[in-house]
Structures are given as structure tokens and as C-alpha cells.
Motif scaffolding. Structure first.
Motif, short mmCIF file in Angstrom:
data_model
loop_
_atom_site.label_atom_id
_atom_site.label_comp_id
_atom_site.label_asym_id
_atom_site.label_seq_id
_atom_site.Cartn_x
_atom_site.Cartn_y
_atom_site.Cartn_z
N THR A 86 0.74 -1.39 0.04
CA THR A 86 -0.03 0.08 0.03
C THR A 86 0.94 1.27 -0.17
O THR A 86 1.81 1.35 0.84
CB THR A 86 -0.98 -0.20 1.45
OG1 THR A 86 -1.54 -0.96 1.15
CG2 THR A 86 -1.76 1.35 1.30
N GLY A 87 0.53 2.18 -0.79
CA GLY A 87 1.27 3.24 -1.17
C GLY A 87 2.09 3.65 -1.88
O GLY A 87 2.95 4.49 -2.29
N CYS A 88 2.44 2.32 -2.59
CA CYS A 88 3.49 2.24 -3.72
C CYS A 88 2.92 2.29 -5.04
O CYS A 88 1.90 1.74 -5.40
CB CYS A 88 4.35 1.10 -3.41
SG CYS A 88 5.29 1.14 -1.84
N TYR A 89 3.41 3.00 -5.98
CA TYR A 89 2.90 3.37 -7.29
C TYR A 89 3.82 2.85 -8.68
O TYR A 89 5.21 3.17 -8.33
CB TYR A 89 2.45 4.57 -7.42
CG TYR A 89 1.48 5.07 -6.23
CD1 TYR A 89 0.16 4.97 -6.51
CD2 TYR A 89 1.89 5.60 -5.17
CE1 TYR A 89 -0.74 5.06 -5.47
CE2 TYR A 89 1.15 5.89 -4.06
CZ TYR A 89 -0.20 5.83 -4.25
OH TYR A 89 -1.24 5.96 -3.41
N PRO A 90 3.24 2.47 -9.50
CA PRO A 90 4.32 1.67 -10.76
C PRO A 90 4.75 3.12 -11.65
O PRO A 90 3.50 3.86 -11.64
CB PRO A 90 3.39 0.77 -11.37
CG PRO A 90 1.85 1.23 -11.17
CD PRO A 90 1.93 1.81 -9.76
N GLY A 112 10.14 7.89 -14.81
CA GLY A 112 9.00 8.21 -13.59
C GLY A 112 7.64 8.58 -14.51
O GLY A 112 6.64 8.98 -13.87
N GLY A 113 7.53 8.14 -15.58
CA GLY A 113 6.16 8.14 -16.26
C GLY A 113 5.11 7.24 -16.01
O GLY A 113 5.36 6.47 -15.21
N TYR A 168 9.07 1.54 -8.70
CA TYR A 168 8.00 1.91 -7.87
C TYR A 168 8.38 2.96 -6.88
O TYR A 168 9.69 3.11 -6.73
CB TYR A 168 7.74 0.76 -7.07
CG TYR A 168 7.12 -0.25 -7.89
CD1 TYR A 168 5.90 -0.36 -7.91
CD2 TYR A 168 7.79 -1.30 -8.49
CE1 TYR A 168 4.90 -1.62 -8.68
CE2 TYR A 168 7.26 -2.13 -9.47
CZ TYR A 168 5.72 -2.43 -9.27
OH TYR A 168 4.89 -3.34 -10.29
N ASP A 169 7.52 4.05 -6.71
CA ASP A 169 7.68 5.04 -5.88
C ASP A 169 6.79 4.78 -4.52
O ASP A 169 5.34 4.95 -5.04
CB ASP A 169 7.48 6.20 -6.49
CG ASP A 169 8.62 6.78 -7.22
OD1 ASP A 169 9.78 6.13 -7.29
OD2 ASP A 169 8.64 7.76 -8.16
N PRO A 194 12.50 13.54 -1.83
CA PRO A 194 11.55 14.42 -1.82
C PRO A 194 10.56 14.23 -2.95
O PRO A 194 10.88 13.91 -3.73
CB PRO A 194 11.99 15.71 -1.37
CG PRO A 194 13.00 15.82 -1.87
CD PRO A 194 13.81 14.49 -2.03
N GLU A 195 9.30 14.88 -2.84
CA GLU A 195 8.34 14.82 -3.73
C GLU A 195 8.82 15.70 -5.04
O GLU A 195 8.52 15.43 -6.31
CB GLU A 195 6.68 15.33 -3.38
CG GLU A 195 5.90 15.12 -4.27
CD GLU A 195 4.56 15.22 -3.96
OE1 GLU A 195 3.75 14.31 -4.34
OE2 GLU A 195 4.51 16.31 -3.32
N TYR A 196 9.61 16.80 -4.90
CA TYR A 196 10.44 17.77 -5.74
C TYR A 196 11.68 17.78 -5.13
O TYR A 196 11.94 17.87 -3.97
CB TYR A 196 9.45 18.84 -6.17
CG TYR A 196 9.28 20.02 -5.05
CD1 TYR A 196 10.28 20.86 -4.81
CD2 TYR A 196 8.18 19.66 -4.31
CE1 TYR A 196 10.05 21.68 -3.74
CE2 TYR A 196 8.04 20.43 -2.97
CZ TYR A 196 8.95 21.69 -2.99
OH TYR A 196 9.02 22.39 -2.01
N GLY A 197 12.67 18.21 -6.08
CA GLY A 197 13.90 18.72 -5.52
C GLY A 197 14.81 17.45 -5.09
O GLY A 197 14.47 16.05 -5.40
#
Length: 451
Positions: A367-371, A376-377, A388-389, A425-428
Motif C-alpha cells: 500500500t502506498g507504492c505506485y508503478p 517516472g512516467g 516503484y515510488d 522528496p516529492e520534488y527537488g
């Protein structure tokens, strides 16, 4: 009472930002690529505002409306902004006094904005002074509309058409409890005690027959001043960071123009785990009275501490024959000493990233992980992706650990093969502002080893 620290809770006021895509030939300041350039001209306006009637049959108080222009592509320089403000819709409701940079003509004015800033540098350039018109009654409404043009953009001109942006003014009567502005505290240190200069003033046209003051401190703030009029609770709600809340009730009548300060200084101490803290203060009148301008009865004071939070990630080593499935556990840990909470944005504090080892396939995703694709596309299926992130919550305590367990099938045995494991982080990137709280980047990477 307003909820505390639940994602994107930082109130930004009543200004509504709207954008109009326009075409404009001035060359871009930076031609980083060959893609067509676009720009958008916007009018930043308050969406609505309530104007009080006069006190004791006196002249109504004035209010200031901040209005301005901005555009969203800083590759362009945009100049010669002309903002047209039309107050025809305020007849019999409100009166406007024009600032010096506006040239009135009947019920409208053209206001000059010599340099139109990009969105990140926006400031109000036109300050309109408004008040209720003589004879206006409670509940009366009127509307200001805006249009604008400027020089710049991809075709040389940016235009915002008439009535795409507006402000509605409503005549109201009641108390207006306003908290004096507070300046953010920076570079505090764990253990410091800080005094918060709390003061409220009734800017309305009617008295407040008592009021409540709500104080909410984030996890890194401690030793909140104790007042007899307050009830204190420590809140640990599932899914939200620990907080302390105080609800204070004062029966004092606050007449128009009167101010109130707490019976002793309001202080708070920074805990050893303090980092980016928030102190939320909310004031509301008692009883059935409605505050006629709720924009200024709430503040979220930012308190920054000089501290660090050492994020780390560990990988795993699995083995098996071709066709077998193993469980690979990837673990994030905050080694402290500070906790981290994105209390304004609600963004995840970090993402754990897995690059799937060659010869293997992910068949079970936590749970919480995305393909994703490797870059990163978008990836269309939950299983079998090359990357996976995994998102962490928007806050982690000073000793938080979180493990993500993947099911990995070994399709081809490749001795010693590894996949990269890392945190971001989500960015940077960590080590760069505003994610420079992590003192050791060497433990931000690991591997998933197979056979």
C-alpha cells in the motif's frame, strides 16, 4: 473550531486567483528548448469582502482591497500593465477612493502597473479604498469587475477580457475580531522559549459579547503558557501528528475599536525535536454573533528551528531459484533528532524508490507504492513495472520507521544482480533547500540484491 494540520490547511485569505490563456511576439528571455512558449495574464483580486456599517450612526469604516496583475511564464518580461476597474455595480452599495496610480473616468478607472511580475513575485500593485455607501443596508451587495492588458508574452500582447475577474462586496453588521499580524520566527533553537505578541482588536461596528481563543501547537512546540480561562488537551488522532490544543473562553465585552491582550505573555518552548513548526491561533465571537470578516481572525505562525533530521533507507537481500517468489523489505527511517511535518502543503515527507532488479518481476505491491516507467512516467499495470515510488505520510516523528514489503518473482537467475533503492522528496533533492535538514546523504541510498 478549524481542524489543525490536516494536509493543506494553511489559509491563504479570500483572494481568488484566475488565469486566462492568451497569446502574445516578444522573444522569450530564455529559449531553453524549441517548444512553443505560452503565457497567461491574471488579475489577482479578493473574491469577496464584507464592509461594516458605521458605529453609533457614524461614518462607515474603510477597508482596503489589494488588486494586481501577474503572469505565469518568467521567460518573458511583461510591462505596461493597464488594469481597468469598473465599479458601476457598486452604485448605492459602496464608495471607492482611487489610489494615485489610477486615472478615474466616471464609474471606472485605468490603473498603471509598469512592470507585471511573474506569479512567484506577485504583490498587490493597486490598493482600492472602499466603504459602505450612505444609506446602504445590511445585506446589500455590489460587484467590481476588472479587465487588463499588458505588453509581452509570445505574441507581444496579453489580454484579460472584461468581467473574467470580479470582487463581490456585501454590507454587513457585527463584530470583526482581528488578530494583529505576527512575524514568522526563524533560526530558533531547540530549548528556546519564544514570546508570541498576541493581540486582538474589534474592527467591526458591533460589540463582541465574549469570544473564544483557540491555540494549537505542532509537535515540536512545548510548555504552552497556562491560563485559567483555557482548557488544554493533547491530541493524538490517528493519521495526524501529535498536537496540543487550548480552548480559552473570555466573557469580556469587546466594543468596536477595543483591543484585548492575554493576562500574561503567551510563550512556547521549542522541544529537542523541533524543526519547522506551526502555532495556529483562532478567535471567534461567542453566541450567535458572526464575525463579518473571518480573513483576519486566524493566523498560522511559522516557527523555524535550527535542527536536523537524518533520513535513511535500507534495502534487502533475497535469493531463490527461477520461478520462486521472495519478499523484499525496504525500510525508511527517520533517525532524528527532529521530526518533519509538511503542515502547510501536505506533501509526503519522502518517497522510497525501487528500481526493480533485472531478471525479476514485482508481483505484489505494498500500500502506498505506485508503478512507473524508469523515468517516472505512467505505467499502466500495478505489477511488473520497472520502478516503484512509495509515499510516506506528510509527517514523520523523530523515530519513525516504515517498511514496504514487495513480492518479487525471480524469472531469471542472475547472480549478484541488484536494483537501486533510494529516498527522495516529492520534488527537488535532499541536501538542497528546503530539504537541507538531512545531515547525512550517504544513507539515502541502498540496494535490493538478488542471489
Amino acid at each position: 473550531m478549524r481542524p489543525l494540520f490536516a494536509g493543506r490547511l494553511l489559509r491563504l485569505g479570500s483572494a481568488a486567483v484566475a488565469c486566462l490563456l492568451t497569446a502574445g511576439t516578444a522573444g522569450p528571455a530564455s529559449a531553453a528548448d524549441d517548444l512553443p512558449q505560452t503565457d497567461e495574464l491574471s488579475v489577482h483580486t479578493p473574491y469577496s469582502r464584507t464592509l461594516p456599517l458605521g458605529t453609533d450612526d457614524g461614518r462607515p469604516q474603510v477597508r482596503t482591497l489589494g488588486v494586481g496583475l501577474y503572469h505565469d511564464n518568467d521567460n518573458f518580461t511583461v510591462t505596461d500593465g493597464r488594469l481597468t476597474v469598473d465599479v458601476t455595480g457598486l452604485a448605492g452599495v459602496a464608495e471607492v477612493t482611487w489610489p494615485e496610480n489610477c486615472t478615474p473616468n466616471g464609474a471606472s478607472a485605468v490603473c498603471d502597473v509598469p512592470l507585471v511580475p511573474a506569479i512567484g513575485d506577485f504583490e498587490d500593485q493597486v490598493l482600492l479604498t472602499v466603504r459602505a455607501a450612505d444609506g446602504a443596508g445590511t445585506g446589500a451587495q455590489g460587484r467590481i469587475t476588472y479587465e487588463a492588458t499588458a505588453t509581452g508574452g509570445p505574441e507581444g500582447t496579453l489580454t484579460a477580457p472584461h468581467e473574467s475577474f470580479s470582487t463581490t462586496l456585501t454590507i454587513g453588521s457585527g463584530p470583526d475580531l482581528a488578530i494583529d499580524p505576527l512575524v514568522a520566527i526563524k533560526d530558533a533553537r531547540p530549548g528556546d522559549e519564544r514570546t508570541i505578541p498576541f493581540k486582538i482588536t474589534n474592527n467591526g461596528d458591533r460589540s463582541a459579547d465574549g469570544f473564544t481563543v483557540s491555540l494549537n501547537t505542532s509537535h515540536g512546540l512545548a510548555d504552552l503558557t497556562r491560563f485559567d480561562a483555557c482548557t488544554y488537551t493533547a491530541a493524538e488522532v490517528n493519521g495526524y501528528p501529535p498536537t496540543e490544543k487550548a480552548l480559552c473562553t473570555f466573557d469580556r465585552v469587546l466594543a468596536p475599536g477595543d483591543s484585548f491582550e492575554l493576562p500574561e505573555p503567551l510563550t512556547v518552548r521549542l522541544a529537542p525535536h523541533a524543526l519547522a513548526e506551526r502555532f495556529d491561533i483562532d478567535v471567534e465571537p461567542l453566541g450567535d454573533a458572526q464575525d463579518i470578516d473571518p480573513r483576519n481572525d486566524y493566523v498560522a505562525l511559522q516557527i523555524g528551528a535550527v535542527n536536523t533530521a537524518d533520513f535513511s533507507v535500507t534495502g534487502d537481500a533475497v535469493s531463490g531459484a527461477a520461478g520462486e517468489t521472495a519478499t523484499a523489505e525496504l525500510t525508511f527511517r527517520n533517525n532524528g533528532p527532529a521530526w518533519v511535518g509538511h503542515l502547510g502543503s501536505g506533501d509526503p515527507v519522502a518517497e522510497v524508490r525501487l528500481i526493480v532488479p533485472a531478471g525479476t518481476k514485482v508481483t505484489g505491491v505494498p500500500t502506498g507504492c505506485y508503478p512507473h516507467t524508469l523515468t517516472g512516467g505512467y505505467y499502466p499495470r500495478q505489477t511488473g513495472a520497472p520502478r516503484y515510488d512509495c509515499e510516506l505520510p506528510y509527517w514523520v516523528l523523530e523515530d519513525t520507521g516504515r517498511t514496504f514489503a514487495f513480492s518479487v518473482r525471480i524469472d531469471t537467475v542472475i547472480p549478484g544482480v541488484t536494483g537501486a533503492v533510494s529516498i527522495h522528496p516529492e520534488y527537488g533533492e535532499f541536501g538542497e533547500y528546503p530539504f537541507d535538514f538531512d545531515p547525512d546523504l550517504t544513507n539515502n541510498t541502498a540496494v535490493l540484491a538478488v542471489n
